[in-house]
Every structure is written in C-alpha cells, then in structure tokens.
Design a protein around this motif. Sequence first.
Motif, PDB file in Angstrom:
ATOM      1  N   LYS A  82       0.853  -1.185   0.000  1.00  0.00           N
ATOM      2  CA  LYS A  82       0.000   0.000   0.000  1.00  0.00           C
ATOM      3  C   LYS A  82       0.888   1.234   0.000  1.00  0.00           C
ATOM      4  CE  LYS A  82      -4.071   1.916   0.507  1.00  0.00           C
ATOM      5  NZ  LYS A  82      -4.907   2.019  -0.643  1.00  0.00           N
ATOM      6  N   LYS A  83       0.572   2.190  -0.866  1.00  0.00           N
ATOM      7  CA  LYS A  83       1.286   3.464  -0.925  1.00  0.00           C
ATOM      8  C   LYS A  83       0.289   4.566  -0.569  1.00  0.00           C
ATOM      9  CE  LYS A  83       4.357   1.866  -4.579  1.00  0.00           C
ATOM     10  NZ  LYS A  83       3.916   0.515  -4.775  1.00  0.00           N
ATOM     11  N   LEU A  84       0.682   5.449   0.350  1.00  0.00           N
ATOM     12  CA  LEU A  84      -0.161   6.565   0.774  1.00  0.00           C
ATOM     13  C   LEU A  84       0.611   7.861   0.559  1.00  0.00           C
ATOM     14  CD1 LEU A  84      -1.343   5.116   4.215  1.00  0.00           C
ATOM     15  CD2 LEU A  84      -2.526   4.937   2.029  1.00  0.00           C
ATOM     16  N   SER A  85      -0.082   8.913   0.109  1.00  0.00           N
ATOM     17  CA  SER A  85       0.600  10.178  -0.155  1.00  0.00           C
ATOM     18  C   SER A  85      -0.349  11.352   0.057  1.00  0.00           C
ATOM     19  CB  SER A  85       1.109  10.201  -1.593  1.00  0.00           C
ATOM     20  OG  SER A  85       1.712  11.440  -1.890  1.00  0.00           O
ATOM     21  N   LEU A  86       0.148  12.381   0.742  1.00  0.00           N
ATOM     22  CA  LEU A  86      -0.593  13.639   0.871  1.00  0.00           C
ATOM     23  C   LEU A  86      -0.140  14.541  -0.268  1.00  0.00           C
ATOM     24  CD1 LEU A  86      -2.448  15.667   2.241  1.00  0.00           C
ATOM     25  CD2 LEU A  86      -0.578  16.214   3.821  1.00  0.00           C
ATOM     26  N   MET A  87      -1.021  14.737  -1.233  1.00  0.00           N
ATOM     27  CA  MET A  87      -0.676  15.504  -2.422  1.00  0.00           C
ATOM     28  C   MET A  87      -0.964  16.996  -2.231  1.00  0.00           C
ATOM     29  SD  MET A  87       0.607  14.897  -5.450  1.00  0.00           S
ATOM     30  CE  MET A  87       0.258  13.205  -5.776  1.00  0.00           C
ATOM     31  N   PHE A  88      -2.141  17.324  -1.657  1.00  0.00           N
ATOM     32  CA  PHE A  88      -2.542  18.720  -1.475  1.00  0.00           C
ATOM     33  C   PHE A  88      -2.857  18.935  -0.001  1.00  0.00           C
ATOM     34  CE2 PHE A  88      -3.825  17.420  -5.760  1.00  0.00           C
ATOM     35  CZ  PHE A  88      -3.081  18.312  -6.506  1.00  0.00           C
ATOM     36  N   ASP A  89      -2.163  19.893   0.629  1.00  0.00           N
ATOM     37  CA  ASP A  89      -2.229  20.071   2.075  1.00  0.00           C
ATOM     38  C   ASP A  89      -3.061  21.283   2.472  1.00  0.00           C
ATOM     39  OD1 ASP A  89      -1.760  19.996   4.787  1.00  0.00           O
ATOM     40  OD2 ASP A  89       0.205  20.932   4.628  1.00  0.00           O
ATOM     41  N   GLY A  90      -4.152  21.011   3.202  1.00  0.00           N
ATOM     42  CA  GLY A  90      -4.956  22.066   3.817  1.00  0.00           C
ATOM     43  C   GLY A  90      -5.193  21.738   5.276  1.00  0.00           C
ATOM     44  N   GLY A  91      -4.634  20.631   5.711  1.00  0.00           N
ATOM     45  CA  GLY A  91      -4.774  20.164   7.084  1.00  0.00           C
ATOM     46  C   GLY A  91      -4.116  18.810   7.210  1.00  0.00           C
ATOM     47  N   ASP A  92      -3.836  18.420   8.441  1.00  0.00           N
ATOM     48  CA  ASP A  92      -3.167  17.135   8.684  1.00  0.00           C
ATOM     49  C   ASP A  92      -4.073  15.954   8.323  1.00  0.00           C
ATOM     50  OD1 ASP A  92      -1.124  18.659   9.638  1.00  0.00           O
ATOM     51  OD2 ASP A  92      -1.249  17.937  11.705  1.00  0.00           O
ATOM     52  N   VAL A  93      -3.446  14.876   7.885  1.00  0.00           N
ATOM     53  CA  VAL A  93      -4.150  13.611   7.645  1.00  0.00           C
ATOM     54  C   VAL A  93      -3.624  12.628   8.688  1.00  0.00           C
ATOM     55  CG1 VAL A  93      -4.533  11.710   6.043  1.00  0.00           C
ATOM     56  CG2 VAL A  93      -4.407  14.052   5.173  1.00  0.00           C
ATOM     57  N   THR A  94      -4.518  12.129   9.543  1.00  0.00           N
ATOM     58  CA  THR A  94      -4.127  11.129  10.544  1.00  0.00           C
ATOM     59  C   THR A  94      -4.731   9.789  10.155  1.00  0.00           C
ATOM     60  OG1 THR A  94      -5.999  11.722  11.943  1.00  0.00           O
ATOM     61  CG2 THR A  94      -3.904  12.776  12.430  1.00  0.00           C
ATOM     62  N   ILE A  95      -3.934   8.749  10.305  1.00  0.00           N
ATOM     63  CA  ILE A  95      -4.337   7.405   9.863  1.00  0.00           C
ATOM     64  C   ILE A  95      -4.207   6.445  11.039  1.00  0.00           C
ATOM     65  CG2 ILE A  95      -3.870   5.552   8.213  1.00  0.00           C
ATOM     66  CD1 ILE A  95      -2.308   7.880   6.625  1.00  0.00           C
ATOM     67  N   THR A  96      -5.247   5.657  11.263  1.00  0.00           N
ATOM     68  CA  THR A  96      -5.223   4.595  12.267  1.00  0.00           C
ATOM     69  C   THR A  96      -5.765   3.320  11.637  1.00  0.00           C
ATOM     70  OG1 THR A  96      -7.413   5.182  13.081  1.00  0.00           O
ATOM     71  CG2 THR A  96      -5.540   6.160  14.235  1.00  0.00           C
ATOM     72  N   CYS A  97      -5.490   2.189  12.270  1.00  0.00           N
ATOM     73  CA  CYS A  97      -6.050   0.910  11.813  1.00  0.00           C
ATOM     74  C   CYS A  97      -7.472   0.775  12.365  1.00  0.00           C
ATOM     75  CB  CYS A  97      -5.210  -0.264  12.300  1.00  0.00           C
ATOM     76  SG  CYS A  97      -3.657  -0.445  11.431  1.00  0.00           S
ATOM     77  N   SER A  98      -8.413   0.446  11.506  1.00  0.00           N
ATOM     78  CA  SER A  98      -9.797   0.304  11.955  1.00  0.00           C
ATOM     79  C   SER A  98      -9.959  -0.855  12.934  1.00  0.00           C
ATOM     80  CB  SER A  98     -10.737   0.139  10.758  1.00  0.00           C
ATOM     81  OG  SER A  98     -10.370  -0.995  10.004  1.00  0.00           O
ATOM     82  N   SER A  99      -9.062  -1.830  12.898  1.00  0.00           N
ATOM     83  CA  SER A  99      -9.143  -2.992  13.791  1.00  0.00           C
ATOM     84  C   SER A  99      -8.488  -2.721  15.148  1.00  0.00           C
ATOM     85  CB  SER A  99      -8.458  -4.193  13.145  1.00  0.00           C
ATOM     86  OG  SER A  99      -7.066  -3.934  13.008  1.00  0.00           O
ATOM     87  N   GLY A 100      -7.854  -1.536  15.296  1.00  0.00           N
ATOM     88  CA  GLY A 100      -7.167  -1.218  16.537  1.00  0.00           C
ATOM     89  C   GLY A 100      -5.737  -1.729  16.585  1.00  0.00           C
ATOM     90  N   LYS A 101      -5.304  -2.433  15.539  1.00  0.00           N
ATOM     91  CA  LYS A 101      -3.922  -2.937  15.504  1.00  0.00           C
ATOM     92  C   LYS A 101      -2.949  -1.792  15.322  1.00  0.00           C
ATOM     93  CE  LYS A 101      -5.179  -7.475  13.858  1.00  0.00           C
ATOM     94  NZ  LYS A 101      -5.300  -8.342  12.712  1.00  0.00           N
ATOM     95  N   LYS A 102      -1.694  -2.037  15.602  1.00  0.00           N
ATOM     96  CA  LYS A 102      -0.660  -1.016  15.487  1.00  0.00           C
ATOM     97  C   LYS A 102       0.108  -1.178  14.183  1.00  0.00           C
ATOM     98  CE  LYS A 102      -0.120  -0.316  20.387  1.00  0.00           C
ATOM     99  NZ  LYS A 102       0.805  -0.103  21.487  1.00  0.00           N
ATOM    100  N   PHE A 103       0.686  -0.065  13.745  1.00  0.00           N
ATOM    101  CA  PHE A 103       1.586  -0.069  12.603  1.00  0.00           C
ATOM    102  C   PHE A 103       2.993  -0.371  13.117  1.00  0.00           C
ATOM    103  CE2 PHE A 103      -1.696   3.091  11.528  1.00  0.00           C
ATOM    104  CZ  PHE A 103      -2.110   2.627  10.293  1.00  0.00           C
TER     105      PHE A 103
END
Length: 144
Positions: A82-103
């Motif tokens: 999986k590749k994730l990228s913030l292309m246009f910034d107007g605010g922070d993007v926070t990402i969590t696992c929906s299952s509660g698992k850790k990265f």
Amino acid sequence: MAYSSWTSDLKTRSSVGFLGKVVNLLVQCKERLDRFDQVAYRAEVLTSAGAINPKYPVTIFNSLAGAMAMTIADGENTGESKKLSLMFDGGDVTITCSSGKKFLTPSGASTTTITFAEANDWLEMAWTSNNQWMVYIHNGAAFS
C-alpha cells in the motif's frame, strides 16, 4: 470490424505456416495484455475523512478542505503493498487501523497513528505475516 471478429478472422486465415504462427503469437500477446488491464492496479483519491480502501494499492489524499481522520482495514494477504501520499495540504491527515492494531515503523517500533502534515509526505507499507501493516519507507510521515 469488432476486435473479437477481427481476431477470429486472423486465426482462421492464417492457421498454417510462419505467418500463422506470428499472427497467433500477436493475438496471444493482445489477450494477455487485456487480462493484465483487468488487474486492480488503481489509485483512489480521498478528499474527506473516512476509510482507506486497502484493495487499492495507491491512495492519494487531498486535504484542501481541512484535516482528515482516516482508518485503514487489515490487509488480506501477506506482502500486500500500500502506498499513501498527501498531495494537497490544507490540514493534517491522521491514519489509524480500523481494527485497533498497530503499525510497525521502519525502526521496528509499534505505533497507533501515522500523520501526514505537509504536502508530499508519503509512505509505503506492506501487510505482514504478523497481521499488521509494516511501514518500510517514508518521507515526512510522523508516527505516534
């Protein structure tokens, strides 16, 4: 003439000899390319808070409307990338696992949240046999 009737016509006309072999090879290549086109190598572009689809190998965030709280589901297969990228910034993007698992971070630490704060922040991660997303390379992503 439709593609299917064109290939049928070619197969019928040149079923013998060298030319027939070349035509059959070209038809096989076209059929393989058609199947390759059906492989799900697509990207999603997200502009509001919600869920990241783990089935898309690439996700691009556009947070011009403001901060975005995102979740990602567990992967299905070991090695799934999986590749994730913030292309246009107007605010922070926070990402969590929906299952509660850790990265798992590149340093080997576990974290519950990944934050992109600036345009061009990005990461690549893979689903592991330990049933968690492992970030293996990133630029600008913050882990907490």
